[in-house]
Design a protein around this motif. Structure first.
Motif: not given
Length: 210
Positions: A60-70
């Motif tokens: 979950h953390s990795g996918r959330r980080r990717a979403a915030m990076a976008a």
């Protein structure tokens, strides 16, 4: 964008920077000091279902980080980081209300009117930097940033009353904190909500002309 936080000494320059891709680790450092970097400040933006359905592989953390990076890669940042020197000490999220799905859906934060406001849904300061005006400086900077990008006004829905927030609602901010940043209360807590919910006021900047 830079300013001196109230209470900061002359030797401690306080700067505010919009979140960009190269500042993602700085954001993680701030969040680890409060909520855990795994949240990546997506909670106000996404409903529970949207959180579960984030694309990509990994935890979950990795996918959330990717979403915030976008979001950080866009021309308009999803929030601002506060620094003392090169040390990240605080974070404030700010975005058009329409982008904040949880805010839009919540019975505690219904729209005040039809104005397409921006919203400050979250402000957090690392423990070692608290009590030095950082949160108020971040709120002021976020309001300036939103107005500079076309917002007609900026809203927040902090905890009602003068007491300090010591529970899970602390990231909302408090009514006195937003008052010090120039916001005014336009609506008291919504009536008829579950007793366990944190009472929240609706505040706006700039205040309406009297």
């Amino acid at each position: 964008m830079s300013m001196a936080a109230r209470g900061a000494s002359a030797t401690e320059a306080f700067q505010v920077r919009p979140l960009t891709l190269d500042l993602m680790e700085a954001l993680g450092a701030v969040l680890r000091g409060g909520w855990g970097a795994g949240c990546w400040c997506l909670y106000p933006r996404l409903t529970d279902r949207q959180m579960r359905d984030l694309p990509g592989a990994g935890d979950h953390s990795g996918r959330r980080r990717a979403a915030m990076a976008a979001l950080a890669g866009r021309a308009v940042a999803p929030g601002l980081l506060g620094f003392r020197g090169e040390e990240p000490v605080g974070w404030v999220a700010v975005a058009p209300r329409a982008e904040l799905a949880r805010i839009v859906a919540s019975r505690a934060t219904p729209p005040l009117d039809a104005l397409p406001v921006w919203v400050i849904p979250c402000v957090t300061v690392r423990r070692a930097a608290r009590g030095r005006g950082v949160a108020v400086a971040l709120i002021r900077a976020a309001a300036e940033y939103a107005l500079g990008h076309g917002a007609p006004a900026v809203e927040a829905y902090p905890r009602a009353g003068d007491g300090r927030a010591e529970d899970g609602s602390v990231y909302f901010g408090t009514e006195p904190m937003f008052r010090r940043a120039g916001f005014a209360v336009l609506r008291p807590p919504v009536a008829g909500l579950p007793a366990r919910w944190t009472p929240r006021v609706t505040m706006r900047f700039p205040p309406p002309a009297m």
